[in-house]
Design an enzyme around this catalytic site. Sequence first.
Site, PDB file in Angstrom:
ATOM      1  N   LYS A   1       0.845  -1.207   0.000  1.00 22.70           N
ATOM      2  CA  LYS A   1       0.000   0.000   0.000  1.00 22.70           C
ATOM      3  C   LYS A   1       0.878   1.254   0.000  1.00 22.70           C
ATOM      4  O   LYS A   1       0.680   2.167  -0.791  1.00 22.70           O
ATOM      5  CB  LYS A   1      -0.902  -0.009   1.244  1.00 22.70           C
ATOM      6  CG  LYS A   1      -1.537   1.314   1.553  1.00 22.70           C
ATOM      7  CD  LYS A   1      -2.383   1.270   2.795  1.00 22.70           C
ATOM      8  CE  LYS A   1      -1.675   1.604   4.092  1.00 22.70           C
ATOM      9  NZ  LYS A   1      -1.266   3.004   4.259  1.00 22.70           N
ATOM     10  N   ASN A   2       1.875   1.257   0.881  1.00 23.34           N
ATOM     11  CA  ASN A   2       2.689   2.468   1.035  1.00 23.34           C
ATOM     12  C   ASN A   2       3.630   2.712  -0.140  1.00 23.34           C
ATOM     13  O   ASN A   2       4.165   3.813  -0.288  1.00 23.34           O
ATOM     14  CB  ASN A   2       3.472   2.420   2.351  1.00 23.34           C
ATOM     15  CG  ASN A   2       2.579   2.663   3.549  1.00 23.34           C
ATOM     16  OD1 ASN A   2       1.385   2.916   3.395  1.00 23.34           O
ATOM     17  ND2 ASN A   2       3.144   2.588   4.745  1.00 23.34           N
TER      18      ASN A   2
ATOM     19  N   CYS B   1      -4.627  13.067  12.797  1.00 18.10           N
ATOM     20  CA  CYS B   1      -5.087  11.699  12.704  1.00 18.10           C
ATOM     21  C   CYS B   1      -4.850  11.044  14.048  1.00 18.10           C
ATOM     22  O   CYS B   1      -4.138  11.581  14.897  1.00 18.10           O
ATOM     23  CB  CYS B   1      -4.428  10.990  11.530  1.00 18.10           C
ATOM     24  SG  CYS B   1      -3.151   9.867  11.916  1.00 18.10           S
TER      25      CYS B   1
ATOM     26  N   ARG C   1       0.676  14.896  12.899  1.00 14.41           N
ATOM     27  CA  ARG C   1       1.121  14.675  11.520  1.00 14.41           C
ATOM     28  C   ARG C   1       1.061  15.929  10.627  1.00 14.41           C
ATOM     29  O   ARG C   1       0.274  16.017   9.685  1.00 14.41           O
ATOM     30  CB  ARG C   1       0.347  13.516  10.912  1.00 14.41           C
ATOM     31  CG  ARG C   1       0.550  12.254  11.710  1.00 14.41           C
ATOM     32  CD  ARG C   1      -0.106  11.058  11.126  1.00 14.41           C
ATOM     33  NE  ARG C   1       0.682  10.415  10.094  1.00 14.41           N
ATOM     34  CZ  ARG C   1       0.350   9.269   9.519  1.00 14.41           C
ATOM     35  NH1 ARG C   1      -0.732   8.661   9.860  1.00 14.41           N
ATOM     36  NH2 ARG C   1       1.117   8.737   8.597  1.00 14.41           N
TER      37      ARG C   1
ATOM     38  N   ASP D   1       5.216   1.037  12.103  1.00 17.35           N
ATOM     39  CA  ASP D   1       4.024   0.325  11.618  1.00 17.35           C
ATOM     40  C   ASP D   1       3.962  -1.123  12.115  1.00 17.35           C
ATOM     41  O   ASP D   1       2.986  -1.823  11.834  1.00 17.35           O
ATOM     42  CB  ASP D   1       3.979   0.353  10.081  1.00 17.35           C
ATOM     43  CG  ASP D   1       3.569   1.710   9.549  1.00 17.35           C
ATOM     44  OD1 ASP D   1       3.205   2.576  10.362  1.00 17.35           O
ATOM     45  OD2 ASP D   1       3.609   1.914   8.318  1.00 17.35           O
TER      46      ASP D   1
ATOM     47  N   ARG E   1      -8.373  -0.354   5.273  1.00 20.51           N
ATOM     48  CA  ARG E   1      -7.538   0.656   4.595  1.00 20.51           C
ATOM     49  C   ARG E   1      -6.237   0.045   4.095  1.00 20.51           C
ATOM     50  O   ARG E   1      -5.647   0.545   3.133  1.00 20.51           O
ATOM     51  CB  ARG E   1      -7.188   1.802   5.566  1.00 20.51           C
ATOM     52  CG  ARG E   1      -8.338   2.744   5.835  1.00 20.51           C
ATOM     53  CD  ARG E   1      -7.843   3.922   6.645  1.00 20.51           C
ATOM     54  NE  ARG E   1      -6.599   4.418   6.085  1.00 20.51           N
ATOM     55  CZ  ARG E   1      -5.622   4.993   6.787  1.00 20.51           C
ATOM     56  NH1 ARG E   1      -5.756   5.164   8.066  1.00 20.51           N
ATOM     57  NH2 ARG E   1      -4.524   5.405   6.198  1.00 20.51           N
TER      58      ARG E   1
END
Length: 417
Positions: A22-23, A116, A121, A305, A397
């Site tokens: 995803k990233n 968030c 952020r 993460d 997500r």
Amino acid sequence: MQKLEVFGINKLKGQIDISGSKNASLPVLAATLLSDKKIYLRNLPKVKDIETMINLLRSLGSKVKFVKKNLIIDNCNQNKKFAAYKLVKTMRAGILVLGPLLAKFGYAKVSLPGGCAIGSRPIDLHLKGLSKLGVQYKIDQGYVHAVAPRGLKGSNIRFSKISVGATENLIIAACLAKGTTILNNCAIEPEIKDLTSFLIKLGCNIKWIAKRSIKIVGVKDIKQIRYSVMFDRIEACTYLIAAAITEGRLKIKNVIPNVIKTEIDILKKIGVKIVTKKKEIKVIGNKKIKSINIKTAPYPGFPTDLQAQFMVLLCKADKESFIQENIFENRFMHVAELNRMGAQIKIKGNKVLVKGNITFAAAELMATDLRASVSLILAALTAKGRSVINRIYHLDRGYEGIEKKLKKVGAKIRRIN
Ligand code: UD1
């Protein structure tokens, strides 16, 4: 609202195919805006954030369609420069369209991504960097209004702090800037290396000149290309932990073990048996897990993460462990939920003290962010009885078909409404 129901205790056995990252996909998708030719992308994960980024590109005038396994992006008539709040608010990576829009049109209006759950952020590093390339901006009513009156001009930039997103935005913007840009103190996450490989294939002139420095000479011509994004290293490590914590045996496929060497070394150190091949990892869980102290850091350090997932594993360790979170200021929201399951985790500033030898108890749980959600699944897999995890939209997500993948290797997990 959908929930996940998990019946523990599950011992996982079998093979899991890891999806595309995803990233890595998000900045690559944003960078397609540089081009006015067709780009064919493969290996994008089927997750909500990718859908959101595709919708954002469409709202900017890109034509995007799936043909078999390819996502074809046609930016021949892409001409809009406005990224709306409703698309950027759910996913911070939306800010990554700022760099390419400015590089292409010299103007963009992009919503601020806002705060968030895991921290404030900010995007100051993105904006400071872009200013050095000749961008003038103001922030008005939640939007960044940015303009480069004389186009982008190459510059020498040093990031005051290592940021994945700011490095990506600046790399993409500099590709079409006039002259040479040197970026120093860059993030060097594998997803950034994937982005530069993609851009080089597009015809951009990019060279890593030192560990954290990159030289970009602006180009005018962008090619039509096909590109396959890298594997999701966070997903891969999550399943390594799932095998370890359930004392299972998994074969993790479609990975490049060297990219996750830090995590593999830690797992080995605490007693998990791991055998790596060229594109595959075999993991065998061990009853005994040794305690360890971990600090999150930019790559090649231990990733933030994976902090939540490792915390669950360390609840099973023989002694107390420490985890220090150095990237985000509020990334311990899973702690309260894990403690409700019987964990004994104490927060002290940016550190947690994780008591070992814990037996998790099943519970009804609330997911608070993407990685926190998956940590609750990991705990539920080892908790006897029925756990229900609410608010799994966070999970959707970033984890492609997680319940399908887990079910295939023996987990008793299902999605309920
Ligand atoms: C990316 C990843 C996210 C990961 C994070 C850190 C994507 C889509 N997301 O997020 O999964 O957790 O890297 O590895 O790739 N900061 C500033 N000013 C800025 C930008 C960042 O102060 O302008 C701070 C942040 O608040 C944070 C730190 O820098 O404390 C690192 O953030 P950053 O690396 O930018 O994270 P993201 O790119 O948002």
